[in-house]
Design a protein around this motif. Structure first.
Motif, PDB file in Angstrom:
ATOM      1  N   LYS A  62       0.797  -1.274   0.098  1.00 26.84           N
ATOM      2  CA  LYS A  62      -0.019   0.103  -0.031  1.00 26.84           C
ATOM      3  C   LYS A  62       0.851   1.180  -0.005  1.00 26.84           C
ATOM      4  O   LYS A  62       1.517   1.545   1.135  1.00 26.84           O
ATOM      5  N   GLY A  63       0.975   1.802  -1.069  1.00 23.29           N
ATOM      6  CA  GLY A  63       1.711   3.237  -1.463  1.00 23.29           C
ATOM      7  C   GLY A  63       3.104   2.811  -2.039  1.00 23.29           C
ATOM      8  O   GLY A  63       3.256   1.685  -2.260  1.00 23.29           O
ATOM      9  N   THR A  64       3.770   3.737  -2.016  1.00 18.80           N
ATOM     10  CA  THR A  64       5.206   3.754  -2.686  1.00 18.80           C
ATOM     11  C   THR A  64       6.188   3.075  -1.702  1.00 18.80           C
ATOM     12  O   THR A  64       6.467   3.805  -0.491  1.00 18.80           O
ATOM     13  N   PRO A  65       7.151   2.274  -1.921  1.00 22.31           N
ATOM     14  CA  PRO A  65       8.004   1.649  -0.978  1.00 22.31           C
ATOM     15  C   PRO A  65       8.934   2.927  -0.620  1.00 22.31           C
ATOM     16  O   PRO A  65       9.352   3.907  -1.491  1.00 22.31           O
ATOM     17  N   TRP A  66       9.399   3.021   0.525  1.00 24.19           N
ATOM     18  CA  TRP A  66      10.313   3.983   1.079  1.00 24.19           C
ATOM     19  C   TRP A  66      11.788   3.648   0.668  1.00 24.19           C
ATOM     20  O   TRP A  66      12.087   2.559   0.734  1.00 24.19           O
ATOM     21  N   GLY A  67      12.587   4.721   0.264  1.00 19.92           N
ATOM     22  CA  GLY A  67      13.606   4.981   0.206  1.00 19.92           C
ATOM     23  C   GLY A  67      14.557   5.995   0.834  1.00 19.92           C
ATOM     24  O   GLY A  67      13.834   6.700   2.024  1.00 19.92           O
TER      25      GLY A  67
END
Length: 82
Positions: A62-67
């Protein structure tokens, strides 16, 4: 000694699930002059929401993977993770 938290080196978790050992590690890092980010403080630092978003993206898709761009504001002011 300044530590660049943006170092390209991979971050390793030194202690897993052992809270007393983590408390000792954070205390030792502070004594050595570091400013450790302690995950247990995420509520007092108002970081619960960002961590929830990051974990939902990673584990539930859910959502964009964090970087790095997303984590930099969370770790701002800290030079290591305890």
């Amino acid at each position: 000694m300044a530590v660049d938290y943006r170092s390209p080196k991979e971050i390793k978790e030194l202690v897993d699930q052992d809270r007393p050992m983590k408390i000792a590690l954070v205390a030792a890092l502070k004594k050595l002059g570091y400013t450790p980010y302690d995950f247990a403080d995420r509520f007092t630092l108002s970081h619960h929401g960002p961590w929830t978003d990051a974990l939902r993206a990673k584990h539930q898709g859910k959502g964009t993977p964090w970087g790095r761009e997303e984590f930099d504001p969370v770790f701002k002011g800290f030079d290591c993770v305890g």
